[in-house]
Design a protein around this motif. Structure first.
Motif, PDB file in Angstrom:
ATOM      1  N   VAL A  26       0.864  -1.179   0.000  1.00 47.65           N
ATOM      2  CA  VAL A  26       0.000   0.000   0.000  1.00 47.65           C
ATOM      3  C   VAL A  26       0.902   1.230   0.000  1.00 47.65           C
ATOM      4  CG1 VAL A  26      -1.816   1.223   1.244  1.00 47.65           C
ATOM      5  CG2 VAL A  26      -1.734  -1.286   1.303  1.00 47.65           C
ATOM      6  N   ASN A  28       1.061   5.602  -0.251  1.00 53.02           N
ATOM      7  CA  ASN A  28       0.346   6.868  -0.129  1.00 53.02           C
ATOM      8  C   ASN A  28       0.987   7.904  -1.047  1.00 53.02           C
ATOM      9  OD1 ASN A  28      -1.019   9.169   0.520  1.00 53.02           O
ATOM     10  ND2 ASN A  28      -0.297   9.282   2.634  1.00 53.02           N
ATOM     11  N   VAL A  34      -2.592   9.366   5.226  1.00 48.92           N
ATOM     12  CA  VAL A  34      -3.698   8.412   5.123  1.00 48.92           C
ATOM     13  C   VAL A  34      -3.386   7.281   6.098  1.00 48.92           C
ATOM     14  CG1 VAL A  34      -4.912   6.787   3.613  1.00 48.92           C
ATOM     15  CG2 VAL A  34      -4.140   8.976   2.695  1.00 48.92           C
ATOM     16  N   TRP A  35      -4.408   6.777   6.760  1.00 47.98           N
ATOM     17  CA  TRP A  35      -4.264   5.644   7.680  1.00 47.98           C
ATOM     18  C   TRP A  35      -4.925   4.433   7.025  1.00 47.98           C
ATOM     19  CZ3 TRP A  35      -4.649  10.602   9.133  1.00 47.98           C
ATOM     20  CH2 TRP A  35      -3.790  11.059  10.127  1.00 47.98           C
ATOM     21  N   PRO A  36      -4.183   3.641   6.223  1.00 49.20           N
ATOM     22  CA  PRO A  36      -4.795   2.472   5.594  1.00 49.20           C
ATOM     23  C   PRO A  36      -5.154   1.412   6.631  1.00 49.20           C
ATOM     24  CG  PRO A  36      -2.445   2.478   5.191  1.00 49.20           C
ATOM     25  CD  PRO A  36      -2.774   3.770   5.896  1.00 49.20           C
ATOM     26  N   TRP A  67      -8.742  -0.189   2.809  1.00 49.57           N
ATOM     27  CA  TRP A  67      -9.297   1.143   2.590  1.00 49.57           C
ATOM     28  C   TRP A  67      -8.409   2.176   3.275  1.00 49.57           C
ATOM     29  CZ3 TRP A  67     -11.104  -2.293   6.107  1.00 49.57           C
ATOM     30  CH2 TRP A  67     -11.303  -1.872   7.421  1.00 49.57           C
ATOM     31  N   GLY A  68      -8.571   3.409   2.845  1.00 48.81           N
ATOM     32  CA  GLY A  68      -7.841   4.505   3.449  1.00 48.81           C
ATOM     33  C   GLY A  68      -8.740   5.270   4.401  1.00 48.81           C
ATOM     34  N   THR A  70      -9.151   8.799   6.657  1.00 54.64           N
ATOM     35  CA  THR A  70      -8.662  10.176   6.623  1.00 54.64           C
ATOM     36  C   THR A  70      -9.115  10.920   7.874  1.00 54.64           C
ATOM     37  OG1 THR A  70     -10.605  10.967   5.406  1.00 54.64           O
ATOM     38  CG2 THR A  70      -8.708  10.231   4.086  1.00 54.64           C
ATOM     39  N   MET A 126      -8.049   5.923  -5.410  1.00 49.80           N
ATOM     40  CA  MET A 126      -7.359   4.650  -5.203  1.00 49.80           C
ATOM     41  C   MET A 126      -7.084   3.965  -6.544  1.00 49.80           C
ATOM     42  SD  MET A 126      -8.907   1.260  -3.276  1.00 49.80           S
ATOM     43  CE  MET A 126      -8.862   1.952  -1.629  1.00 49.80           C
ATOM     44  N   PHE A 168      -3.022   5.129  -2.916  1.00 44.97           N
ATOM     45  CA  PHE A 168      -3.929   6.228  -2.652  1.00 44.97           C
ATOM     46  C   PHE A 168      -3.476   7.447  -3.438  1.00 44.97           C
ATOM     47  CE2 PHE A 168      -4.170   3.696   1.318  1.00 44.97           C
ATOM     48  CZ  PHE A 168      -5.459   3.258   1.153  1.00 44.97           C
TER      49      PHE A 168
END
Length: 170
Positions: A26, A28, A34-36, A67-68, A70, A126, A168
């Protein structure tokens, strides 16, 4: 000696059965943090702009999601996110709350399945691809590569034991 060989073979078989069938990377590319998160593998982290997070997913994993999140604020392992929050946990074991752009997958068998969904809303652009399949890109809520309703036909397949990339802000 035959008994030692048998034990070694059983240990190797057990290790292989528990090995990861897919590796997810993943990235960014956003100009913001972003906090995946990922389920059911139970994962989540903070990704600053340009950061990457890699994790393995075992064979037989169905209904997996990445998912990301926010607008997050965490103190240790608990906190809150404006989008995609999963019960206030940094490392998610539950699916997130809408809105959230989803990378969905099933790992196992001869072929894996994957897609992007905006059925639960859209929160961050994404891209999602596997090493042997079609690359999907979703930059806004109207993206043609995503599921918009349950009966859309947007699922793609790739060879088992693939490497997956989720980006992302592609």
């Amino acid at each position: 000696m035959a008994s030692s060989s048998s034990i070694l073979l059983l240990l190797l078989a057990a290790f292989a059965a528990g090995a990861n069938a897919a590796t997810f990377t993943v990235t960014n590319n956003c100009g913001f943090t972003v906090w995946p998160a990922a389920t059911p593998v139970g994962g989540g982290t903070q990704l600053n702009p340009g950061g990457t997070w890699t994790f393995g997913v075992p064979a037989g994993t169905s209904s997996g999601r990445v998912w990301g999140r926010t607008g997050c604020s965490f103190n240790g392992n608990s906190g809150h996110c404006a989008t995609g929050d999963c019960a206030g946990a940094l490392s998610c074991t539950l699916s997130g709350q809408p809105p959230m752009t989803l990378a969905e997958f099933t790992i196992g068998g001869a072929m894996d399945s994957y897609d992007i969904s905006v059925i639960d809303g859209f929160n961050v652009g994404m891209a999602f691809s596997c090493s042997t399949g079609v690359g999907l890109v979703c930059r806004d809520s109207g993206c043609p590569d995503a599921y918009h309703q349950p009966n859309d036909v947007k699922t793609h397949t790739c060879s088992a034991n693939s490497n997956y990339q989720v980006t992302f802000c592609p």
